[in-house]
Structure formats: structure tokens, C-alpha cells
Design a protein around this motif. Structure first.
Motif, short mmCIF file in Angstrom:
data_model
loop_
_atom_site.label_atom_id
_atom_site.label_comp_id
_atom_site.label_asym_id
_atom_site.label_seq_id
_atom_site.Cartn_x
_atom_site.Cartn_y
_atom_site.Cartn_z
N SER A 122 -49.48 -26.79 27.59
CA SER A 122 -49.43 -26.58 26.73
C SER A 122 -49.24 -28.39 26.49
CB SER A 122 -48.85 -26.11 25.50
OG SER A 122 -47.29 -27.30 25.84
N SER A 123 -50.20 -28.77 25.76
CA SER A 123 -50.25 -30.20 24.93
C SER A 123 -48.75 -30.42 24.66
CB SER A 123 -50.91 -30.23 24.19
OG SER A 123 -50.48 -29.56 22.62
N PRO A 124 -48.49 -31.24 25.16
CA PRO A 124 -47.27 -32.13 24.94
C PRO A 124 -46.26 -32.15 23.31
CG PRO A 124 -48.21 -33.49 25.57
CD PRO A 124 -49.02 -32.74 24.95
N SER A 126 -45.72 -28.92 22.27
CA SER A 126 -46.11 -27.85 21.50
C SER A 126 -44.41 -26.61 21.26
CB SER A 126 -47.12 -26.63 22.11
OG SER A 126 -46.26 -26.49 23.77
N LYS A 128 -42.48 -26.09 24.25
CA LYS A 128 -42.13 -25.00 25.09
C LYS A 128 -41.27 -24.99 25.53
CE LYS A 128 -44.95 -27.74 27.89
NZ LYS A 128 -45.71 -28.80 27.12
N ASP A 151 -42.06 -33.34 32.97
CA ASP A 151 -41.61 -34.67 32.96
C ASP A 151 -42.40 -35.33 33.22
OD1 ASP A 151 -41.88 -33.30 30.18
OD2 ASP A 151 -39.26 -33.31 31.09
N GLY A 205 -46.76 -32.09 29.77
CA GLY A 205 -47.36 -31.61 28.78
C GLY A 205 -48.69 -32.52 28.44
#
Lengths: 310, 113
Positions: A122-124, A126, A128, A151, A205
Motif C-alpha cells: 500500500s502507500s504509507p 493506509s 496496514k 520499513d 509503504g
């Protein structure tokens, strides 16, 4: 076996016994000294060569025992007047073939161990990690669960996962924008993996780069929060095309937003007609039972596929 | 910027080939790159120049050959040209086109000394 020249040097074996917390460029090759697969990857060129010096050079032509002269045995396998055969070499290898070999090793290892691995992308921001924390709390009585956290910096996410009691390994990619299969192989070495269990891999992300790197997972699940634009599937199609599941997260915020759910699901299906779509909220718990049923269904079909394969 | 990883993987492949085939310098690298793939050609060129320093590929010309996007349309039962991954069939408008070319990322050929 070396896929280039057929020598005995190892490629694509599951890597072991190397640190996982220092993937910064330039430090990566150090694992090679321990005889791990990192030696194969290192750009300082330590192909673990156990077969002694050899030379694959071929002359521009050969004279065989019968006196024939063959101009087609050079590196290029062709003869062009005025051009040395030694100059052009056909290679035809996928540039990410090493990552793909590590991914195949991871996949085989997970399948043999009876573990279902999901790669969450996902994008950062979101949600998760929040989704994972909630999922682990709800499912850990039914499945042994382990987590790999990716990360660039900090072990914050792994700390949040460990607080649930589940084992987690944090991979810091340094400047890297994605996890790769080699890193995940190392992380697998450090996790207790129990048959019938689940492995969640929370990727860095980023909706772009992780799409290019197979990790050996059974399924990619893309998380898109409803606070993002509904046209994300069209803007970043590669990621949505590869995912088997799209989770629309933070659904508890929907009453406060103008997010067009129908448009978003339509865009996702346009990019990937096979994608399953579920709407969830880690905060309220809405939609999570359907997500858990989806996971159980994958576990069952994975087991069935394994039974058929053996 | 996954092009950096792609460039590193490319240089690793070239060095592998160099060790196995015994060449010491590469003049030109030909890479086939899908028009619908994950790699931005200019970014790859930039990264290749950066990571090939001090290797057999230092100073080599990187030639990128673009492979156009193609897909199989089950309705038309033939291969059609597509401009995007999720493109509809240009002939019948079907959304069921399955991409068959355009995602390539291959080291095709080396010109070496």
C-alpha cells in the motif's frame, strides 16, 4: 547450480545466518564472507567459485579432428564477415532473475512448511499495521501467526506487532524502497514458522516499487484507505493488477468523506477483473469477518493444491 | 527508485557473465524493456552509469530496446496492441484483454572486448 555456466556454485538457495537489519547499499555484500547467498549478490564479485579457474572463451573458429573449420562456434554462434565473434554475446536473461530465484526458494520453503504468506502492499499511512494488529488479536487463537515488517527506518511497526504476542522481524531497507526476496529469505530464518500458520509480510509503504519484486508470497493484498483518492488503481495499475485482494481500509471514516466506493471498485476491476474486494475497518471491526473468511479460504485451497501436487 | 536495484541486478548479471565467459570490458549492453513494465528508461540509464563504476561495465553504452505492449483478446481470438496494462481491445472494446508482451526486463546482448 550456477545457472550461467553450470558450475557447482550455489544460486537461489535460501540464505541463512546473516544479519537482517543492515540492508543499506554498500554494506550488503558483507554476508558473503559467511558463505551465505549474499556473496552471489555482492557487486564486489565474490561468485562462490569452488571449481577453480576456468575459461569459457572460445576461438573464433575451431579445427575438429576431421579437419573441418567451424566458424559458428564463437561466442555469438554466428559468422559475420569483418566482425570478430568474440565481440557480441547473446545473453537473454531476466534482469531480476536472481530475485525471482530467491522468491521461488521462499515459496517452496513456505509451501513445504504449510504456511500461507500474504504480502501486504500500500502507500504509507493506509493503516496496514493497525489492520495487522487487529487481525492478529482476532486470529491468533486459530492460527500461529508470524510477521515480517519492512520499513526504511525504525522498528516501531515490529514493536507494535510483538505487543500482540506474535513474533515479528523488522527489516530496515535503509534507502531501499521495497522488500526483495533475498531480504525475506533472511527474515524467514529468524521466525518460528509453524505448519498451518500464517505469515504476513508488511511491505515498505510504496505503491510503485514493491510491484516489481516477487517475495515468494502466496498472494499480494493491496490496502487502499478510503482517505486516499478512489482513482489510485488507475494511477498505480501495476500494483493493483498483481494483487489478489484489495482491502478498502478505514471504512469507519466513510460518513465523513466523499470517497466514491463504486468508482474505486470499478477502477480496480478494470485494472484487474479477478481481484477480490473487501471493505474493512480495523477500528470498528466492520468487514473483518469477511477478511478472515477470505484468509481461511486461501488456507484451504492452498492445502488442497498441496495435496493434489503430492 | 527501484531502477537502482534493477541497475545493480543488471551489473551483477554482466559481472557473472564476465567471470564465466572471461571478458574484461563491456562496450555495449542491450536491454529489452517493456513499454508497460516497471522501469523508467531515463532513470535506468542514470542508475546504470552510477552503479557500473569500477566494474567490467564501466563506460558501457546502455542501449534500451522498447518492446510494445500486446495482449490476447479472447473475443477477437488474436493478439492486439495495447497502450496501457488495463487497456480495452482496440478492435472489439472488450475489457478481457490479457497482456502478453510489454512487461519485459531482459539483458539481451553484450558487446565485449
Amino acid at each position: 547450480m550456477c545457472t550461467i555456466c553450470g558450475c557447482e556454485a550455489a544460486t537461489g538457495e535460501a540464505p541463512r545466518n546473516a544479519p537482517v537489519d543492515s540492508w543499506r547499499p554498500g554494506r550488503h555484500g558483507a554476508g558473503g564472507k559467511q558463505g551465505s547467498i549474499a556473496g552471489n549478490r555482492s557487486r564486489d564479485g565474490r561468485h562462490p567459485d569452488r571449481h577453480g579457474p576456468h575459461d569459457h572463451r572460445h576461438p573464433a573458429h575451431t579445427h575438429d579432428d576431421h579437419g573441418a573449420i567451424d566458424f559458428g562456434t564463437g561466442l555469438a554462434g554466428v559468422h559475420l564477415p569483418g566482425m570478430s565473434q568474440e565481440r557480441i554475446i547473446r545473453i537473454e536473461r531476466d534482469i531480476l532473475s536472481k530475485n525471482d530465484a530467491f522468491a521461488r526458494a521462499n515459496r517452496a520453503r513456505l509451501k513445504a512448511g504449510g504456511i500461507l504468506a500474504l504480502n501486504l502492499v500500500s502507500s504509507p499511512g493506509s493503516g496496514k499495521t493497525s489492520l495487522l494488529v487487529r487481525t492478529i488479536k482476532d486470529l491468533q487463537s486459530r492460527f500461529p501467526i508470524a510477521v515480517i515488517e519492512g520499513d526504511q527506518q525504525t522498528s516501531n511497526d515490529a514493536d507494535r506487532i510483538r505487543a500482540t504476542g506474535a513474533p515479528a522481524v523488522q527489516i530496515n531497507t535503509g534507502k531501499g524502497c521495497h522488500l526483495d526476496a533475498h531480504m525475506v529469505g533472511h527474515a524467514l530464518d529468524r521466525l518460528p514458522l509453524t505448519a498451518g500458520g500464517l505469515l504476513f509480510i508488511e511491505n515498505v509503504g510504496n505503491l510503485v516499487c514493491p510491484a516489481a519484486f516477487d517475495l515468494g508470497e502466496a498472494h499480494k493484498a493491496v490496502v487502499l484507505s478510503v482517505t486516499e483518492g478512489e482513482d489510485k488503481p488507475l494511477k498505480y495499475p501495476a500494483m493493483f493488477e498483481q494483487a489478489d485482494l484489495m482491502l478498502l481500509s478505514k471504512a469507519d471514516l466513510l460518513p465523513h468523506l466523499d470517497f466514491d466506493m463504486d468508482a474505486c471498485t470499478g477502477f480496480a476491476r478494470r485494472v484487474n477483473p479477478r481481484i477480490d474486494i473487501l471493505t474493512v475497518s480495523a477500528r470498528s471491526g466492520d468487514g473483518l469477518p469477511a477478511f478472515y473468511r477470505w484468509i481461511e479460504q486461501q488456507v484451504r485451497s492452498d492445502t488442497t493444491a498441496k495435496g493434489e501436487g503430492t | 527508485m527501484h531502477e537502482m536495484t534493477v541497475a545493480e541486478s543488471l551489473v551483477e548479471l554482466i559481472e557473472d557473465e564476465g567471470r564465466c565467459r572471461g571478458f574484461s570490458r563491456v562496450r555495449q549492453v542491450r536491454v529489452r524493456i517493456g513499454a508497460l513494465g516497471h522501469v523508467e528508461p531515463d532513470a535506468l540509464r542514470f542508475c546504470f552509469a552510477a552503479v557500473s563504476h569500477g566494474t567490467v561495465a564501466e563506460g558501457a553504452r546502455l542501449e534500451l530496446e522498447t518492446v510494445a505492449g500486446e495482449g490476447w483478446c479472447p473475443g477477437c481470438a488474436r493478439t492486439v496492441t495495447i497502450a496501457e496494462r488495463h487497456d480495452i481491445c482496440p478492435e472489439c472494446g472488450s475489457c478481457q484483454v490479457r497482456m502478453t508482451a510489454g512487461a519485459e526486463l531482459r539483458l539481451a546482448e553484450l558487446e565485449v572486448d
